[in-house]
Write a protein that holds these residues in place. Structure first.
Motif, PDB file in Angstrom:
ATOM      1  N   LYS A 169       3.442  19.075  10.747  1.00 42.97           N
ATOM      2  CA  LYS A 169       4.846  19.008  10.275  1.00 42.97           C
ATOM      3  C   LYS A 169       6.075  18.811  10.791  1.00 42.97           C
ATOM      4  CE  LYS A 169       3.491  22.677   6.569  1.00 42.97           C
ATOM      5  NZ  LYS A 169       3.639  24.151   6.125  1.00 42.97           N
TER       6      LYS A 169
ATOM      7  N   LYS B  67       2.333  10.437   0.770  1.00 42.45           N
ATOM      8  CA  LYS B  67       3.671  10.987   0.649  1.00 42.45           C
ATOM      9  C   LYS B  67       4.751   9.885   0.682  1.00 42.45           C
ATOM     10  CE  LYS B  67       3.440  15.673   2.343  1.00 42.45           C
ATOM     11  NZ  LYS B  67       3.838  16.580   3.673  1.00 42.45           N
ATOM     12  N   GLY B  68       4.132   8.720   0.993  1.00 44.96           N
ATOM     13  CA  GLY B  68       5.000   7.523   1.046  1.00 44.96           C
ATOM     14  C   GLY B  68       5.749   7.321   2.336  1.00 44.96           C
ATOM     15  N   LEU B  69       5.078   8.070   3.404  1.00 43.15           N
ATOM     16  CA  LEU B  69       5.854   7.883   4.888  1.00 43.15           C
ATOM     17  C   LEU B  69       5.027   6.749   5.601  1.00 43.15           C
ATOM     18  CD1 LEU B  69       5.596  11.807   5.893  1.00 43.15           C
ATOM     19  CD2 LEU B  69       7.377  10.565   5.221  1.00 43.15           C
ATOM     20  N   LYS B  70       5.746   6.566   6.692  1.00 46.99           N
ATOM     21  CA  LYS B  70       5.421   5.269   7.330  1.00 46.99           C
ATOM     22  C   LYS B  70       4.293   5.745   8.239  1.00 46.99           C
ATOM     23  CE  LYS B  70       6.663   1.913  10.885  1.00 46.99           C
ATOM     24  NZ  LYS B  70       7.974   1.477  11.806  1.00 46.99           N
TER      25      LYS B  70
ATOM     26  N   LEU C 255       8.697  10.281  11.228  1.00 44.33           N
ATOM     27  CA  LEU C 255       8.149   9.265  10.460  1.00 44.33           C
ATOM     28  C   LEU C 255       9.208   9.038   9.160  1.00 44.33           C
ATOM     29  CD1 LEU C 255       4.369  10.384   9.840  1.00 44.33           C
ATOM     30  CD2 LEU C 255       5.479   8.568  11.642  1.00 44.33           C
TER      31      LEU C 255
ATOM     32  N   GLN D 223      -3.450  11.372   8.103  1.00 42.44           N
ATOM     33  CA  GLN D 223      -2.798  10.211   8.048  1.00 42.44           C
ATOM     34  C   GLN D 223      -2.756   9.754   6.499  1.00 42.44           C
ATOM     35  OE1 GLN D 223      -0.949   8.517  10.283  1.00 42.44           O
ATOM     36  NE2 GLN D 223      -2.192   7.022  11.493  1.00 42.44           N
TER      37      GLN D 223
ATOM     38  N   GLU E 106       5.855  15.072  11.545  1.00 42.29           N
ATOM     39  CA  GLU E 106       6.091  14.293  10.024  1.00 42.29           C
ATOM     40  C   GLU E 106       7.733  13.887  10.332  1.00 42.29           C
ATOM     41  OE1 GLU E 106       6.350  15.754   5.740  1.00 42.29           O
ATOM     42  OE2 GLU E 106       4.301  16.093   6.625  1.00 42.29           O
ATOM     43  N   LYS E 107       8.644  14.701  11.001  1.00 41.30           N
ATOM     44  CA  LYS E 107       9.980  14.393  10.911  1.00 41.30           C
ATOM     45  C   LYS E 107      10.289  13.040  11.512  1.00 41.30           C
ATOM     46  CE  LYS E 107      11.073  19.361  10.890  1.00 41.30           C
ATOM     47  NZ  LYS E 107      11.496  20.491  11.773  1.00 41.30           N
TER      48      LYS E 107
ATOM     49  N   TRP F  75       0.011  11.633   4.902  1.00 39.96           N
ATOM     50  CA  TRP F  75       1.434  11.023   4.988  1.00 39.96           C
ATOM     51  C   TRP F  75       1.659   9.722   4.120  1.00 39.96           C
ATOM     52  CZ3 TRP F  75       0.228  11.885  10.835  1.00 39.96           C
ATOM     53  CH2 TRP F  75       0.939  13.219  11.170  1.00 39.96           C
ATOM     54  N   LYS F  76       0.417   9.109   4.047  1.00 39.20           N
ATOM     55  CA  LYS F  76       0.319   7.888   3.269  1.00 39.20           C
ATOM     56  C   LYS F  76       0.747   8.167   1.814  1.00 39.20           C
ATOM     57  CE  LYS F  76      -2.488   3.707   2.530  1.00 39.20           C
ATOM     58  NZ  LYS F  76      -3.696   3.125   3.015  1.00 39.20           N
TER      59      LYS F  76
END
Length: 745
Positions: free
Chosen positions: A739, A581-584, A745, A575, A742-743, A578-579
């Motif tokens: 991975k 990386k700026g992902l939701k 998000l 998490q 992640e798509k 992802w955070k």
């Protein structure tokens, strides 16, 4: 005959009385002499029995520690870094659990790492060879050290085991220190009204430890043989005999001169080259003899009446002492029933003398430590007494039994048909459930019972007990099966489980477990709303081990709590990635096993991990199975309330396949209810009606519903029609690595 009678008639009455008195006095003196010899022998026998009892206690205590150290060595040797913080943390926990002062590891270069500081700092000892001489020669040893050089405290007992690499070469020494005062408590028994005492020495005569009541000798030497010869030269021949016995690993009793005459029993302890000595002053026996002789003179005066009174008093005292000794040795202090030692004696008698078929049963209580932790030892002892009474009432005259230790009971039952065993076990289980209902609020008392049917009367107790234990382990911590019979292939199954357990530990260490993520979707908008983290075990060759193979074993042996923590941190770490990386960030649910509900301390640990990865409670959800809530409802309510107050969402997993009541689900106050896949797969009218009913229950008590295992369009449309909130299943997405997820998000 007539002449003898005539002569007796001529003797005056006073003469007859004197003759009678002389006869009585002679008989009494002869009897007194015989009695004094018997009394002396009885005391020596009691000395031997007391020594045996002391031996069994000290042997058990030291053997338990030595066995634990051997088990620790088996996994420490295989560790790349024997003094890693993780290893030292485990050793520290073990040290506290079994009442050791510390555990440490010594490298060949004389660096010492101990659990005092979790191995963060090494200590250098230049005289290691003196104290670990045997371990340096590839042997286990137990040694006394007068001063603990690590913390400058008092005397300690050091147990050491060599550690080897794969080539059999010495790579270090594993040692544990045991506070002398702790071991002394086991030796401080009321031996002969406090006049006797015990000593533990090695085969060289070097004293390791004495009981609190031991005489203090004015000597700088710690050697028993040397001190006894130095204090009184008349002891030399006796000590030489004792040395020979010790060298031959024999037991014996000697009389020697100290500040007064003493008796000493010496016995090998059965561990290393240790001996236990039990000492009493000779005057204890002599005083009893003198009292007897004075009583004899009184009896001569009081004639037969006084003699009768004294003799009855002696008989009474002997019986009382015998009963007292039997109570110490043969009565369980918690239940008041047979001790395990008494059970073994009775077992040997019944094994040969009873012609009926026999079965050996092991019964213990799942998670008994939890009862002590939550309700206290008094309630725990009440439970032990209740279980003992239940076995007693149901066994009656059809066998013998005893509490072996803790919550483990050994039972031998006589039977004619195997149905009688089942009837007995079922009744015991039912009665134990009543104990739970009547006295223990919402906490269930669950037994695990292993049964072995004897094939003949010549089988050894250790072997048949081991068979019963194997059987009980197959159903330990299961809540649908309470007993199991031993069968021939069981041993290989146990070995297979052990191998799998070792592999799981290795996988944790190698980080072979990886989280897969199965997305969850809003039923109406079809937008992703989160995911469930599912564990996958990927081996070095790229193949996967099915969770169905290792999760049940992990739950059975208690590793599941470590797996839970591993997965929690792995998900938090992902998490965080992802955070950054700026992902939701959408909430991901992880499992919370039954073991975590035993100790609320895990919450602080989890919160620390959450903070480490800069996450908030809303980013993680916890899934708790319905079965767990049923078995641990009282504890579950408290922990779930704590988690909810911190901001975590709680999901009830596998709803509909457990035993919970609607009121319990309401009281738990969870956020979401996950409908088990078995409901979704049942497309019959009855099945659809049940699924609809579950959704409506969730609506009434204010919970969202998550449908698991949705695989077809028809299933999805049915759930959408009946207002199911969230869909999870292959119809939308299968479990996938990070991975791929992640798509979404």
């Amino acid at each position: 005959m007539g002449k003898i009678q005539s002569k007796l008639n001529k003797i005056p009455l006073i003469g007859k009385i004197i003759m009678l008195l002389l006869f009585i006095v002679t008989i009494i003196l002869i009897y007194s002499e015989s009695l004094s010899t018997t009394l002396k022998q009885n005391y020596l026998n009691q000395l031997t029995e007391t020594a045996n009892y002391n031996n069994s206690i000290i042997h058990g205590e030291l053997k338990d520690k030595q066995t634990t150290l051997q088990q620790i060595a088996s996994f420490i040797e295989d560790s790349p870094n024997m003094v890693s913080r993780e290893n030292m943390q485990k050793l520290s926990e073990i040290s506290k659990q079994i009442n050791l002062k510390r555990i440490g590891i010594i490298y060949p270069d004389k660096r010492v790492f101990v659990t005092d500081n979790l191995g963060q700092q090494s200590i250098y000892l230049d005289d290691i060879g003196i104290f670990f001489e045997k371990s340096l020669k590839d042997k286990e040893s137990i040694t006394r050290i007068e001063k603990d050089k690590i913390d400058d405290s008092g005397a300690i007992i050091v147990m050491s085991i060599p550690l080897k690499n794969n080539n059999g070469e010495l790579k270090g020494i594993l040692f544990a220190t045991y506070d002398v005062n702790t071991l002394r408590n086991f030796m401080t028994l009321d031996i002969f009204n406090g006049k006797g005492y015990s000593i533990i020495m090695n085969s060289k005569g070097e004293k390791l430890i004495t009981s609190l009541t031991a005489l203090k000798l004015d000597s700088e030497s710690n050697n028993i043989f040397y001190n006894l010869e130095r204090i009184n030269s008349s002891n030399k021949d006796i000590i030489e005999r004792m040395k020979a016995d010790v060298e031959a690993n024999k037991s014996g009793i000697i009389q020697f001169n100290l500040y007064e005459k003493m008796y000493m029993s010496y016995q090998p302890l059965g561990i290393d080259d240790l001996y236990i000595l039990t000492v009493i002053p000779k005057n204890i026996i002599e005083n009893q003899y003198n009292i007897l002789m004075k009583s004899t003179y009184f009896l001569c005066i009081g004639l037969s009446v006084a003699l009768f009174i004294i003799m009855m008093n002696i008989i009474f005292n002997e019986k009382r002492k015998k009963r007292l000794l039997e109570n110490i040795t043969y009565v369980d202090k918690v239940t008041g029933g047979y001790s395990y030692e008494k059970f073994l004696l009775e077992y040997k008698k019944k094994q040969k003398n009873n012609n009926r078929k026999k079965a050996f049963i092991i019964l213990d209580i799942d998670n008994f430590k939890l009862i002590n932790d939550i309700f206290g030892y008094n309630i725990g002892n009440m439970v032990l007494k209740d279980v003992w009474k239940i076995i007693y009432d149901n066994l009656k005259q059809n066998g013998i039994f005893a509490r072996k230790y803790a919550d483990k009971y050994s039972i031998m039952i006589f039977f004619d048909k195997e149905e009688e065993i089942i009837e007995f076990v079922d009744k015991v289980i039912k009665d134990i459930e009543q104990v739970n209902i009547i006295k223990r609020e919402k906490f269930r008392i669950v037994p695990s019972i292993g049964i072995y049917i004897l094939e003949n009367n010549d089988e050894k107790i250790d072997q048949i007990e081991n068979y019963a234990i194997m059987a009980s382990r197959t159903i330990k911590n299961r809540y649908d099966v309470y007993y199991s019979f031993y069968y021939n292939k069981l041993e290989s199954i146990i070995i297979e489980k052990k191998n799998m357990t070792d592999s799981i530990y290795q996988a944790l260490e190698n980080k072979s477990f990886i989280p897969y993520f199965q997305p969850k979707f809003d039923a109406k908008t079809k937008k992703i709303v989160g995911a469930e983290a599912l564990i996958r075990w990927q081996k070095e060759d790229g193949s996967f081990v099915s969770p169905a193979k290792f999760i049940p074993i992990a739950e059975e042996v208690g590793i599941i709590a470590e797996i839970d923590k591993y997965m929690f941190e792995a998900v938090c770490k992902q998490q965080y990635i992802w955070k950054t990386k700026g992902l939701k960030i959408l909430p991901i649910s992880v499992n919370l096993s039954r073991n975590k509900l035993y100790n609320a301390n895990f919450i602080d640990e989890y919160m620390s991990i959450l903070s480490k990865y800069k996450l908030e409670p809303k980013d993680i959800q916890f899934e708790i199975t319905e079965g767990t809530l049923y078995t641990e409802e009282k504890i579950g309510e408290k922990i779930i309330m704590t988690l909810k107050n911190l901001g975590f969402d709680i999901l009830i997993d596998d709803f509909g396949v457990g035993y919970s009541s609607i009121s319990m689900i309401r009281d738990i106050n969870a956020t979401e209810m996950k409908i088990d896949k078995s409901f979704i797969d049942d497309t019959s009218e009855r099945g659809k009606a049940l699924t609809n009913y579950v959704i409506k229950i969730a609506e009434v008590i204010g919970m969202k519903t998550v449908a698991e295992g949705v695989e077809t369009k028809e299933q999805y449309e049915f759930l959408l029609k009946h207002n199911c909130d969230i869909i999870q299943g292959y119809y939308f997405a299968k479990p996938m690595p990070a991975k791929e997820y992640e798509k979404f998000l």
